[in-house]
Design a protein around this motif. Structure first.
Motif, PDB file in Angstrom:
ATOM      1  N   ALA A  61       0.823  -1.197   0.000  1.00 55.66           N
ATOM      2  CA  ALA A  61       0.000   0.000   0.000  1.00 55.66           C
ATOM      3  C   ALA A  61       0.868   1.262   0.000  1.00 55.66           C
ATOM      4  CB  ALA A  61      -0.930  -0.005   1.214  1.00 55.66           C
ATOM      5  N   LYS A  62       1.960   1.237   0.780  1.00 60.23           N
ATOM      6  CA  LYS A  62       2.863   2.385   0.790  1.00 60.23           C
ATOM      7  C   LYS A  62       3.512   2.566  -0.572  1.00 60.23           C
ATOM      8  CE  LYS A  62       6.970   4.327   3.015  1.00 60.23           C
ATOM      9  NZ  LYS A  62       7.578   4.638   1.708  1.00 60.23           N
ATOM     10  N   TRP A  63       3.912   1.444  -1.173  1.00 60.06           N
ATOM     11  CA  TRP A  63       4.518   1.516  -2.507  1.00 60.06           C
ATOM     12  C   TRP A  63       3.539   2.103  -3.519  1.00 60.06           C
ATOM     13  CZ3 TRP A  63       3.091  -1.421  -6.911  1.00 60.06           C
ATOM     14  CH2 TRP A  63       3.960  -1.295  -7.994  1.00 60.06           C
ATOM     15  N   LEU A  64       2.263   1.679  -3.457  1.00 58.77           N
ATOM     16  CA  LEU A  64       1.253   2.223  -4.362  1.00 58.77           C
ATOM     17  C   LEU A  64       1.056   3.713  -4.120  1.00 58.77           C
ATOM     18  CD1 LEU A  64      -1.413  -0.625  -4.278  1.00 58.77           C
ATOM     19  CD2 LEU A  64      -0.130   0.138  -6.274  1.00 58.77           C
ATOM     20  N   GLY A  65       1.089   4.107  -2.836  1.00 56.85           N
ATOM     21  CA  GLY A  65       0.965   5.518  -2.526  1.00 56.85           C
ATOM     22  C   GLY A  65       2.104   6.333  -3.103  1.00 56.85           C
ATOM     23  N   ASP A  66       3.312   5.779  -3.068  1.00 57.11           N
ATOM     24  CA  ASP A  66       4.470   6.484  -3.621  1.00 57.11           C
ATOM     25  C   ASP A  66       4.354   6.656  -5.135  1.00 57.11           C
ATOM     26  OD1 ASP A  66       5.634   6.798  -1.171  1.00 57.11           O
ATOM     27  OD2 ASP A  66       6.971   5.051  -1.345  1.00 57.11           O
ATOM     28  N   LYS A  87       5.935  -9.519 -10.055  1.00 55.58           N
ATOM     29  CA  LYS A  87       6.081  -9.827  -8.637  1.00 55.58           C
ATOM     30  C   LYS A  87       4.959 -10.709  -8.079  1.00 55.58           C
ATOM     31  CE  LYS A  87       9.793  -7.284  -8.095  1.00 55.58           C
ATOM     32  NZ  LYS A  87      11.095  -7.876  -7.754  1.00 55.58           N
ATOM     33  N   GLY A  88       4.083 -11.186  -8.959  1.00 56.64           N
ATOM     34  CA  GLY A  88       3.023 -12.059  -8.480  1.00 56.64           C
ATOM     35  C   GLY A  88       2.064 -11.382  -7.527  1.00 56.64           C
ATOM     36  N   LEU A  89       1.740 -10.108  -7.804  1.00 59.08           N
ATOM     37  CA  LEU A  89       0.905  -9.372  -6.864  1.00 59.08           C
ATOM     38  C   LEU A  89      -0.562  -9.742  -6.923  1.00 59.08           C
ATOM     39  CD1 LEU A  89       2.232  -5.733  -6.645  1.00 59.08           C
ATOM     40  CD2 LEU A  89       2.628  -7.681  -5.175  1.00 59.08           C
ATOM     41  N   ARG A  90      -0.923 -10.654  -7.811  1.00 57.44           N
ATOM     42  CA  ARG A  90      -2.331 -11.040  -7.817  1.00 57.44           C
ATOM     43  C   ARG A  90      -2.767 -11.616  -6.476  1.00 57.44           C
ATOM     44  NH1 ARG A  90      -1.417 -11.174 -13.233  1.00 57.44           N
ATOM     45  NH2 ARG A  90      -3.104 -10.378 -14.507  1.00 57.44           N
ATOM     46  N   GLN A  91      -1.809 -12.224  -5.763  1.00 57.51           N
ATOM     47  CA  GLN A  91      -2.166 -12.730  -4.436  1.00 57.51           C
ATOM     48  C   GLN A  91      -2.526 -11.593  -3.499  1.00 57.51           C
ATOM     49  OE1 GLN A  91       1.370 -14.764  -3.227  1.00 57.51           O
ATOM     50  NE2 GLN A  91       2.396 -12.909  -2.517  1.00 57.51           N
ATOM     51  N   MET A  92      -1.999 -10.400  -3.769  1.00 60.47           N
ATOM     52  CA  MET A  92      -2.318  -9.264  -2.915  1.00 60.47           C
ATOM     53  C   MET A  92      -3.754  -8.793  -3.123  1.00 60.47           C
ATOM     54  SD  MET A  92       0.464  -9.038  -1.318  1.00 60.47           S
ATOM     55  CE  MET A  92       0.086  -7.585  -0.363  1.00 60.47           C
ATOM     56  N   LEU A  93      -4.347  -9.140  -4.279  1.00 61.70           N
ATOM     57  CA  LEU A  93      -5.725  -8.749  -4.515  1.00 61.70           C
ATOM     58  C   LEU A  93      -6.685  -9.460  -3.565  1.00 61.70           C
ATOM     59  CD1 LEU A  93      -5.850  -8.696  -8.421  1.00 61.70           C
ATOM     60  CD2 LEU A  93      -5.562  -6.783  -6.860  1.00 61.70           C
ATOM     61  N   LEU A  94      -6.194 -10.481  -2.881  1.00 64.37           N
ATOM     62  CA  LEU A  94      -7.035 -11.195  -1.930  1.00 64.37           C
ATOM     63  C   LEU A  94      -7.088 -10.489  -0.580  1.00 64.37           C
ATOM     64  CD1 LEU A  94      -5.919 -14.860  -2.697  1.00 64.37           C
ATOM     65  CD2 LEU A  94      -7.729 -13.509  -3.753  1.00 64.37           C
ATOM     66  N   GLU A  95      -6.340  -9.384  -0.439  1.00 58.19           N
ATOM     67  CA  GLU A  95      -6.305  -8.674   0.828  1.00 58.19           C
ATOM     68  C   GLU A  95      -7.041  -7.345   0.700  1.00 58.19           C
ATOM     69  OE1 GLU A  95      -2.667  -8.608   2.987  1.00 58.19           O
ATOM     70  OE2 GLU A  95      -1.779 -10.206   1.768  1.00 58.19           O
ATOM     71  N   PRO A  96      -8.071  -7.109   1.507  1.00 59.80           N
ATOM     72  CA  PRO A  96      -8.853  -5.871   1.385  1.00 59.80           C
ATOM     73  C   PRO A  96      -8.026  -4.616   1.603  1.00 59.80           C
ATOM     74  CG  PRO A  96      -9.474  -7.118   3.358  1.00 59.80           C
ATOM     75  CD  PRO A  96      -8.599  -8.005   2.542  1.00 59.80           C
ATOM     76  N   GLU A  97      -6.973  -4.692   2.439  1.00 57.10           N
ATOM     77  CA  GLU A  97      -6.137  -3.509   2.665  1.00 57.10           C
ATOM     78  C   GLU A  97      -5.463  -3.068   1.368  1.00 57.10           C
ATOM     79  OE1 GLU A  97      -5.969  -6.294   4.340  1.00 57.10           O
ATOM     80  OE2 GLU A  97      -6.472  -5.866   6.424  1.00 57.10           O
ATOM     81  N   PHE A  98      -5.081  -4.043   0.564  1.00 54.24           N
ATOM     82  CA  PHE A  98      -4.455  -3.726  -0.724  1.00 54.24           C
ATOM     83  C   PHE A  98      -5.481  -3.115  -1.675  1.00 54.24           C
ATOM     84  CE2 PHE A  98      -3.478  -5.057  -5.074  1.00 54.24           C
ATOM     85  CZ  PHE A  98      -2.239  -4.480  -5.251  1.00 54.24           C
ATOM     86  N   LEU A  99      -6.657  -3.719  -1.752  1.00 52.74           N
ATOM     87  CA  LEU A  99      -7.682  -3.236  -2.672  1.00 52.74           C
ATOM     88  C   LEU A  99      -8.099  -1.808  -2.353  1.00 52.74           C
ATOM     89  CD1 LEU A  99     -10.061  -6.294  -3.145  1.00 52.74           C
ATOM     90  CD2 LEU A  99      -8.398  -5.357  -4.747  1.00 52.74           C
ATOM     91  N   ALA A 100      -8.061  -1.458  -1.093  1.00 51.66           N
ATOM     92  CA  ALA A 100      -8.483  -0.117  -0.694  1.00 51.66           C
ATOM     93  C   ALA A 100      -7.532   0.960  -1.201  1.00 51.66           C
ATOM     94  CB  ALA A 100      -8.597  -0.027   0.823  1.00 51.66           C
ATOM     95  N   THR A 101      -6.303   0.575  -1.601  1.00 53.39           N
ATOM     96  CA  THR A 101      -5.308   1.571  -2.014  1.00 53.39           C
ATOM     97  C   THR A 101      -4.980   1.510  -3.506  1.00 53.39           C
ATOM     98  OG1 THR A 101      -3.474   0.063  -1.518  1.00 53.39           O
ATOM     99  CG2 THR A 101      -4.222   1.514   0.251  1.00 53.39           C
ATOM    100  N   VAL A 102      -5.378   0.449  -4.193  1.00 52.29           N
ATOM    101  CA  VAL A 102      -4.964   0.255  -5.574  1.00 52.29           C
ATOM    102  C   VAL A 102      -5.670   1.237  -6.511  1.00 52.29           C
ATOM    103  CG1 VAL A 102      -6.709  -1.418  -6.273  1.00 52.29           C
ATOM    104  CG2 VAL A 102      -4.414  -1.575  -7.240  1.00 52.29           C
ATOM    105  N   GLU A 103      -4.999   1.627  -7.587  1.00 51.03           N
ATOM    106  CA  GLU A 103      -5.572   2.506  -8.603  1.00 51.03           C
ATOM    107  C   GLU A 103      -6.470   1.667  -9.511  1.00 51.03           C
ATOM    108  OE1 GLU A 103      -5.742   6.388 -10.486  1.00 51.03           O
ATOM    109  OE2 GLU A 103      -4.714   5.760  -8.673  1.00 51.03           O
ATOM    110  N   ALA A 104      -7.767   1.852  -9.384  1.00 53.26           N
ATOM    111  CA  ALA A 104      -8.727   0.973 -10.063  1.00 53.26           C
ATOM    112  C   ALA A 104      -8.894   1.356 -11.531  1.00 53.26           C
ATOM    113  CB  ALA A 104     -10.071   1.040  -9.353  1.00 53.26           C
ATOM    114  N   ASP A 105      -8.934   0.357 -12.401  1.00 52.11           N
ATOM    115  CA  ASP A 105      -9.219   0.556 -13.814  1.00 52.11           C
ATOM    116  C   ASP A 105      -9.868  -0.708 -14.350  1.00 52.11           C
ATOM    117  OD1 ASP A 105      -7.136  -1.232 -13.963  1.00 52.11           O
ATOM    118  OD2 ASP A 105      -5.947  -0.090 -15.388  1.00 52.11           O
ATOM    119  N   VAL A 106     -10.132  -0.720 -15.653  1.00 49.94           N
ATOM    120  CA  VAL A 106     -10.832  -1.847 -16.273  1.00 49.94           C
ATOM    121  C   VAL A 106     -10.045  -3.143 -16.104  1.00 49.94           C
ATOM    122  CG1 VAL A 106     -11.578  -2.812 -18.487  1.00 49.94           C
ATOM    123  CG2 VAL A 106     -12.081  -0.431 -17.927  1.00 49.94           C
ATOM    124  N   ASN A 107      -8.723  -3.079 -16.232  1.00 45.63           N
ATOM    125  CA  ASN A 107      -7.915  -4.291 -16.126  1.00 45.63           C
ATOM    126  C   ASN A 107      -7.954  -4.854 -14.707  1.00 45.63           C
ATOM    127  OD1 ASN A 107      -6.920  -4.250 -18.851  1.00 45.63           O
ATOM    128  ND2 ASN A 107      -5.645  -2.526 -18.265  1.00 45.63           N
TER     129      ASN A 107
END
Length: 389
Positions: A61-66, A87-107
């Motif tokens: 989340a901090k990295w996304l913020g940066d 980096k295999g971050l699809r596993q991070m999509l299973l965590e709500p804390e990550f989803l709350a910070t990600v830049e959302a788009d169609v993909n």
């Protein structure tokens, strides 16, 4: 450009180690360098304690913020996609804390749809919120234009002096009111409007639009956009809209079109492809071929019976169905597709091409008027698949 600025840019491009003197880098520059090194570094940085995207959601989340601080939204989306791939971050999509910070788009929506079956319930709730936000933004961007393009076929043989704003014939209105030109304001004050009358259409006379959408993994963004357009068109009382998604199975989402978020949660991304079976399903549900428009959205990589598919499409065209094949409905408009089957389908006289979401409303208006879709695409420099390709 000064030598100091040139040195700064080279340092950012090549990456800066903690031991580097690099006086040209500010604290902000170092944060930018660290954010990029975490994704694009060669692995040495991670050993030294710099970067790396493993570990907990707060670190990501901090990295996304940066990266959102240092780069515009389109660049953020590219970096996120690289992060998912590298980096295999699809596993991070299973965590709500990550989803709350990600830049959302169609993909990202497509990723969430594909992963929802393995999400814990708490994450599903957050994912639904993210999807709802993207859907709302897409609806805001596409809804009005789609409705204006499709709502009611304009009967241009009949005119009225009390038109709706969207039906005003501006050239005739200006010509009729030239005597009311106001030099001090450099404008015409129209005392009499001239416009087109809308056709009064009975329910039984409605055009029928079937969006038949390939939901295999390669068509993910097309599925998202098609679902949005289907929901918009279903809200218009002037067309009867159906949405059918398929891989080797068929999902009829017509009854869910009042809620586009629910539609997307009903999509099953991935799997094989049986286009012939899907077209057979749609064929059985076409009530009046002369009033039907079948928009097949697929890359035409057929896993089923290609010969039967071509014959079925030929039969639909002969019966009067207005068939259009979109190889992609995406922002890039650059599809990967089966060239041989595409050429065979094009030989039936069916328009075969890719389309962007911004072009789709005008395409549908052209189709509903039964105008030349080949000519419409050619006028916009859209590459059409030819029978001899």
């Amino acid at each position: 450009m000064s030598d100091e600025e040139r040195a700064r840019r080279w340092t950012l491009a090549l990456g800066a180690d903690e031991s580097d003197a690099a006086p040209s880098l500010s604290n902000s520059d170092r944060r930018m360098s660290d954010a990029l090194s975490a994704l694009y570094g060669d692995g040495e940085d991670t050993k030294k304690g710099r970067g790396g995207l493993g570990g907990s959601a707060p670190r990501v989340a901090k990295w996304l913020g940066d990266i959102r601080e240092f780069f515009p939204s389109p660049v953020v989306q590219v970096i996120q996609k690289d992060a998912f791939d590298r980096k295999g971050l699809r596993q991070m999509l299973l965590e709500p804390e990550f989803l709350a910070t990600v830049e959302a788009d169609v993909n990202l929506v497509a990723d969430l749809i594909a992963l929802r079956s393995v999400m814990p319930e708490k994450t599903k709730e957050t994912a639904r919120e993210v999807i709802a936000k993207v859907v709302a933004e897409l609806m805001k961007r596409l809804e009005a234009r789609t409705a204006d393009s499709i709502r009611g076929a304009l009967d241009r043989s009949r005119r009225t002096n009390r038109p709706r704003h969207s039906d005003i014939d501006w050239p005739r209105t200006i010509a009729r009111n030239l005597r009311h030109y106001q030099p001090e304001h450099r404008t015409v004050v129209p005392e009499q409007l001239v416009g087109f009358m809308r056709q009064q259409r009975r329910l039984i006379d409605l055009d029928e639009v079937i969006l038949c959408v390939d939901q295999s993994g390669s068509m993910a963004s097309s599925v998202v956009y098609a679902s949005i357009f289907a929901a918009v068109m279903a809200s218009l009382p002037v067309v009867a809209t159906k949405l059918v998604c398929f891989d080797t199975e068929i999902v009829d989402l017509t009854e869910e079109l009042a809620d586009p978020v629910e539609v997307l949660f009903g999509v099953q991304l991935g799997g094989g492809t049986d286009i012939d079976r899907a077209i057979a399903y749609c064929e059985d549900r076409i009530e009046r071929p002369g009033k039907a428009h079948l928009v097949l959205i697929t890359d035409l990589y057929e896993g089923g019976d290609a010969e039967s598919l071509v014959e079925r499409l030929m039969r639909l065209v002969a019966s009067g169905v207005n068939v259009i094949v979109l190889l992609a409905l995406s922002d890039s408009g650059r599809p990967s597709y089966d060239p041989k089957l595409s050429a065979r389908v094009a030989s039936l006289g069916i328009p075969v091409f890719a389309c962007t979401p911004d072009q789709f409303p005008e395409l549908m208006a052209t189709a509903l008027r039964r105008e030349d879709v080949h000519g419409w695409a050619a006028d916009r420099d859209i590459k059409l698949v030819r029978a001899d390709d």
